[in-house]
Motif scaffolding. Structure first.
Motif, PDB file in Angstrom:
ATOM      1  N   SER A 124      31.534   8.119  68.827  1.00  0.00           N
ATOM      2  CA  SER A 124      30.891   8.521  67.575  1.00  0.00           C
ATOM      3  C   SER A 124      31.722   8.096  66.367  1.00  0.00           C
ATOM      4  N   ALA A 125      33.028   8.266  66.463  1.00  0.00           N
ATOM      5  CA  ALA A 125      33.913   7.864  65.369  1.00  0.00           C
ATOM      6  C   ALA A 125      33.881   6.342  65.183  1.00  0.00           C
ATOM      7  N   ARG A 126      33.823   5.621  66.277  1.00  0.00           N
ATOM      8  CA  ARG A 126      33.768   4.158  66.199  1.00  0.00           C
ATOM      9  C   ARG A 126      32.461   3.699  65.553  1.00  0.00           C
ATOM     10  N   LEU A 127      31.356   4.342  65.894  1.00  0.00           N
ATOM     11  CA  LEU A 127      30.074   3.999  65.277  1.00  0.00           C
ATOM     12  C   LEU A 127      30.128   4.291  63.777  1.00  0.00           C
ATOM     13  N   ARG A 128      30.637   5.438  63.430  1.00  0.00           N
ATOM     14  CA  ARG A 128      30.775   5.818  62.021  1.00  0.00           C
ATOM     15  C   ARG A 128      31.579   4.751  61.277  1.00  0.00           C
ATOM     16  N   GLU A 129      32.664   4.304  61.870  1.00  0.00           N
ATOM     17  CA  GLU A 129      33.506   3.277  61.245  1.00  0.00           C
ATOM     18  C   GLU A 129      32.767   1.944  61.147  1.00  0.00           C
ATOM     19  N   ALA A 130      31.972   1.605  62.139  1.00  0.00           N
ATOM     20  CA  ALA A 130      31.191   0.354  62.097  1.00  0.00           C
ATOM     21  C   ALA A 130      30.167   0.411  60.962  1.00  0.00           C
ATOM     22  N   ILE A 131      29.539   1.561  60.787  1.00  0.00           N
ATOM     23  CA  ILE A 131      28.588   1.729  59.680  1.00  0.00           C
ATOM     24  C   ILE A 131      29.327   1.585  58.355  1.00  0.00           C
ATOM     25  N   ARG A 132      30.454   2.268  58.243  1.00  0.00           N
ATOM     26  CA  ARG A 132      31.232   2.231  57.005  1.00  0.00           C
ATOM     27  C   ARG A 132      31.682   0.804  56.684  1.00  0.00           C
ATOM     28  N   THR A 133      32.127   0.073  57.683  1.00  0.00           N
ATOM     29  CA  THR A 133      32.573  -1.306  57.481  1.00  0.00           C
ATOM     30  C   THR A 133      31.417  -2.181  57.007  1.00  0.00           C
ATOM     31  N   HIS A 134      30.257  -1.995  57.598  1.00  0.00           N
ATOM     32  CA  HIS A 134      29.077  -2.764  57.198  1.00  0.00           C
ATOM     33  C   HIS A 134      28.703  -2.447  55.746  1.00  0.00           C
ATOM     34  N   ILE A 135      28.720  -1.182  55.396  1.00  0.00           N
ATOM     35  CA  ILE A 135      28.388  -0.749  54.033  1.00  0.00           C
ATOM     36  C   ILE A 135      29.438  -1.257  53.051  1.00  0.00           C
ATOM     37  N   LYS A 136      30.701  -1.205  53.436  1.00  0.00           N
ATOM     38  CA  LYS A 136      31.783  -1.694  52.571  1.00  0.00           C
ATOM     39  C   LYS A 136      31.598  -3.182  52.271  1.00  0.00           C
ATOM     40  N   LYS A 137      31.208  -3.934  53.269  1.00  0.00           N
ATOM     41  CA  LYS A 137      30.961  -5.379  53.090  1.00  0.00           C
ATOM     42  C   LYS A 137      29.794  -5.598  52.119  1.00  0.00           C
ATOM     43  N   LEU A 138      28.702  -4.881  52.325  1.00  0.00           N
ATOM     44  CA  LEU A 138      27.558  -5.012  51.423  1.00  0.00           C
ATOM     45  C   LEU A 138      27.935  -4.576  50.007  1.00  0.00           C
ATOM     46  N   ALA A 139      28.728  -3.519  49.892  1.00  0.00           N
ATOM     47  CA  ALA A 139      29.146  -3.034  48.570  1.00  0.00           C
ATOM     48  C   ALA A 139      29.972  -4.085  47.845  1.00  0.00           C
ATOM     49  N   ALA A 140      30.871  -4.733  48.566  1.00  0.00           N
ATOM     50  CA  ALA A 140      31.679  -5.794  47.954  1.00  0.00           C
ATOM     51  C   ALA A 140      30.773  -6.933  47.478  1.00  0.00           C
ATOM     52  N   GLU A 141      29.812  -7.302  48.314  1.00  0.00           N
ATOM     53  CA  GLU A 141      28.868  -8.373  47.941  1.00  0.00           C
ATOM     54  C   GLU A 141      28.016  -7.971  46.742  1.00  0.00           C
ATOM     55  N   ALA A 142      27.739  -6.675  46.602  1.00  0.00           N
ATOM     56  CA  ALA A 142      26.914  -6.181  45.495  1.00  0.00           C
ATOM     57  C   ALA A 142      27.722  -6.008  44.211  1.00  0.00           C
ATOM     58  N   GLY A 143      29.030  -6.225  44.294  1.00  0.00           N
ATOM     59  CA  GLY A 143      29.868  -6.116  43.103  1.00  0.00           C
ATOM     60  C   GLY A 143      30.345  -4.712  42.797  1.00  0.00           C
ATOM     61  N   VAL A 144      30.278  -3.825  43.777  1.00  0.00           N
ATOM     62  CA  VAL A 144      30.783  -2.464  43.588  1.00  0.00           C
ATOM     63  C   VAL A 144      32.303  -2.556  43.396  1.00  0.00           C
ATOM     64  N   ARG A 145      32.813  -1.845  42.377  1.00  0.00           N
ATOM     65  CA  ARG A 145      34.240  -1.923  42.029  1.00  0.00           C
ATOM     66  C   ARG A 145      35.177  -1.483  43.141  1.00  0.00           C
ATOM     67  N   ASP A 146      34.858  -0.402  43.815  1.00  0.00           N
ATOM     68  CA  ASP A 146      35.738   0.144  44.850  1.00  0.00           C
ATOM     69  C   ASP A 146      34.934   0.339  46.138  1.00  0.00           C
ATOM     70  N   PRO A 147      34.742  -0.749  46.885  1.00  0.00           N
ATOM     71  CA  PRO A 147      33.933  -0.661  48.104  1.00  0.00           C
ATOM     72  C   PRO A 147      34.459   0.345  49.128  1.00  0.00           C
ATOM     73  N   GLU A 148      35.760   0.549  49.157  1.00  0.00           N
ATOM     74  CA  GLU A 148      36.359   1.494  50.116  1.00  0.00           C
ATOM     75  C   GLU A 148      35.871   2.923  49.829  1.00  0.00           C
ATOM     76  N   THR A 149      36.028   3.358  48.589  1.00  0.00           N
ATOM     77  CA  THR A 149      35.579   4.701  48.206  1.00  0.00           C
ATOM     78  C   THR A 149      34.065   4.806  48.326  1.00  0.00           C
ATOM     79  N   PHE A 150      33.375   3.774  47.903  1.00  0.00           N
ATOM     80  CA  PHE A 150      31.912   3.755  47.981  1.00  0.00           C
ATOM     81  C   PHE A 150      31.455   3.952  49.419  1.00  0.00           C
ATOM     82  N   SER A 151      32.119   3.287  50.368  1.00  0.00           N
ATOM     83  CA  SER A 151      31.705   3.396  51.779  1.00  0.00           C
ATOM     84  C   SER A 151      31.905   4.815  52.300  1.00  0.00           C
ATOM     85  N   GLN A 152      32.932   5.506  51.830  1.00  0.00           N
ATOM     86  CA  GLN A 152      33.136   6.902  52.233  1.00  0.00           C
ATOM     87  C   GLN A 152      32.057   7.796  51.623  1.00  0.00           C
ATOM     88  N   GLN A 153      31.710   7.537  50.365  1.00  0.00           N
ATOM     89  CA  GLN A 153      30.640   8.303  49.719  1.00  0.00           C
ATOM     90  C   GLN A 153      29.317   8.073  50.435  1.00  0.00           C
TER      91      GLN A 153
END
Length: 188
Positions: A124-153
């Motif tokens: 479950s933790a690994r899946l959560r991290e895979a989702i977060r990593t995918h979202i972080k990548k999309l956030a970076a591509e979308a120009g979000v300033r802090d993709p790391e924090t955004f992915s946690q939110q």
């Protein structure tokens, strides 16, 4: 009616996955899985020496299936990274609206299996991290300033939306989460 797979291992895995999701892991016994999968006890134990092993393999299977479904569905919904981010909650809303939706199987499993060292917690933790990593990548591509924090939110939003869908029996949480996500994207 979907035909049963001919492979006994797969039949057991799919049957257990369905039963665990419908009834809860703790409420399904090995004998019920054996009967529903239409296999001999010996065949069952040849593939799964214990219920814990069956639970783990079911969750590993679900992890792979769920992540593939989620990423492919999101990819088909948007052209830009921002559209894809927002589409995550459209996809989840459709899942929550399914008549057989009974919550997130990974959250359910973690709650049912209280032992934090159980391998299902790691899945479950690994899946959560895979989702977060995918979202972080999309956030970076979308120009979000802090993709790391955004992915946690984002993970807070998906957890809240999933919980709302489970408790309220409605996909409305996905709509609210999508609106909140839009604010987070635009505010960055």
């Amino acid at each position: 009616m979907t035909p049963k797979p001919s492979n006994a291992y797969e039949r057991i895995l799919l049957t257990a996955s369905k039963l665990f999701y419908q009834k809860g892991i703790q409420h399904v016994g090995i004998n019920e899985v054996i009967a529903a999968a239409d296999v001999a006890k010996r065949t069952f134990y040849k593939h799964f020496p214990s219920k814990d092993q069956l639970i783990l393999e079911v969750m590993l299977y679900r992890e792979k299936q769920w992540l593939q479904w989620f990423e492919e569905s999101v990819e088909q919904r948007g052209k830009t990274a921002k559209e894809k981010l927002l589409a995550t909650f459209d996809v989840l809303g459709e899942w929550y609206a399914q008549p057989d939706f009974r919550g997130c199987p990974f959250i359910n499993a973690v709650l049912e299996l209280a032992n934090a060292n159980h391998p299902v917690h790691h899945v479950s933790a690994r899946l959560r991290e895979a989702i977060r990593t995918h979202i972080k990548k999309l956030a970076a591509e979308a120009g979000v300033r802090d993709p790391e924090t955004f992915s946690q939110q984002y993970l807070l939003l998906i957890g809240g939306a999933s919980l709302m869908a489970t408790i309220e029996g409605t996909p409305a949480g996905a709509t609210h989460a999508r609106q909140a996500l839009s604010v987070l994207i635009d505010g960055s």
